[in-house]
Design an enzyme around this catalytic site. Sequence first.
Site, PDB file in Angstrom:
ATOM      1  N   ASP A 106      22.936  -1.831   5.446  1.00 35.40           N
ATOM      2  CA  ASP A 106      22.428  -1.963   6.731  1.00 35.40           C
ATOM      3  C   ASP A 106      23.423  -1.974   7.869  1.00 35.40           C
ATOM      4  O   ASP A 106      23.874  -0.738   8.031  1.00 35.40           O
ATOM      5  CB  ASP A 106      21.475  -2.924   6.768  1.00 35.40           C
ATOM      6  N   GLY A 108      26.524  -2.359   7.415  1.00 37.27           N
ATOM      7  CA  GLY A 108      27.943  -1.834   6.825  1.00 37.27           C
ATOM      8  C   GLY A 108      28.893  -2.762   6.686  1.00 37.27           C
ATOM      9  O   GLY A 108      29.922  -2.665   6.218  1.00 37.27           O
TER      10      GLY A 108
END
Length: 178
Positions: A106, A108
């Site tokens: 999501d 990262g």
Amino acid sequence: MHSIQVHDKIFVPYLSQQQIQQRIAEMAQRLNQDLAHERPLFLAILNGAFMFAADLFRQLTIEAEISFIKLVSYKGTRSTGHVITSIGLDEDLYNRTVVILEDIVDTGKTLHEFLPQIHHQHPRKLLITALLSKPDAREFPVTIDYLGFSVPNRFLLGYGLDYDGLGRNLPEIYQLKE
């Protein structure tokens, strides 16, 4: 599939077991082709990726190894903003092909903080394989080499994804009802 309640939240169907398994089979086929002449180490990130890792690994026909690392960044339905390594990496990655297995990417942040640890060990090749990606939630650049599904920025549950510890055992993926 029907709506379910976990703790205080209602979740509605998003991806069926059949859709998930079909996409994993396609991903395994690509990995089998692309890594046919290598002996990669698959590194699954716990807890969320355990089901994805098991299903994908069973479909590989290449010689491969698998190991696990535990990285924690979620509490409830939100990222804590901190990544904690609670089970470390024991394998030597020098000159190896390493394939990271992630349930969902999501923001990262988890991979952004973890990948330097991997690069420090000088693998020959580093690939990221994720079942799910939330591009609209991305805050840190992450290149996903093998992707199952691109999904909206909604909280998801099931198939390894949990809400405060529950729901990982569901064979389907649900999204939080708005």
